[in-house]
Design a protein around this motif. Structure first.
Motif, short mmCIF file in Angstrom:
data_model
loop_
_atom_site.label_atom_id
_atom_site.label_comp_id
_atom_site.label_asym_id
_atom_site.label_seq_id
_atom_site.Cartn_x
_atom_site.Cartn_y
_atom_site.Cartn_z
N GLN A 61 0.84 -1.21 0.00
CA GLN A 61 0.00 0.00 0.00
C GLN A 61 0.87 1.26 0.00
OE1 GLN A 61 -2.65 -0.15 3.34
NE2 GLN A 61 -3.58 -2.06 2.68
N CYS A 62 1.95 1.24 0.77
CA CYS A 62 2.87 2.38 0.81
C CYS A 62 3.46 2.62 -0.57
CB CYS A 62 3.99 2.14 1.82
SG CYS A 62 3.44 2.07 3.53
N ALA A 65 0.97 4.14 -2.98
CA ALA A 65 0.72 5.55 -2.68
C ALA A 65 1.88 6.43 -3.14
CB ALA A 65 0.47 5.74 -1.19
N GLN A 66 3.10 5.95 -3.05
CA GLN A 66 4.28 6.75 -3.39
C GLN A 66 4.71 6.60 -4.84
OE1 GLN A 66 5.99 8.88 -1.06
NE2 GLN A 66 4.02 8.50 -0.09
#
Length: 76
Positions: A61-62, A65-66
């Protein structure tokens, strides 16, 4: 005088539980934390109650998002 070329700053992700969240907030408010930002770009990804069994999904998920790959990942 000649302009200095841009200096490469590694991207570091610190990923983990709520301790990471609190340390990230403290670093942002600290003169020492500000010095860290001169030599590296640090992203703090802390979530309260994160369990090891949830880690892979959270890391994914990180990344979504990035949309970039860190040079280093520090896991707490």
């Amino acid at each position: 005088s000649l302009a200095r070329p841009p200096v490469y700053k590694p991207l570091i992700w610190v990923v983990g539980d709520s301790f990471v969240n609190w340390v990230g907030q403290a670093a942002a408010a600290s003169p020492t934390g500000l010095l860290l930002s001169e030599v590296a770009t640090v992203r703090w990804f802390g979530v309260r109650g994160l369990h090891l069994s949830q880690f892979n999904d959270y890391l994914h998920q990180c990344w979504e998002a990035q949309q970039c790959n860190p040079d280093f990942i520090i896991i707490h």
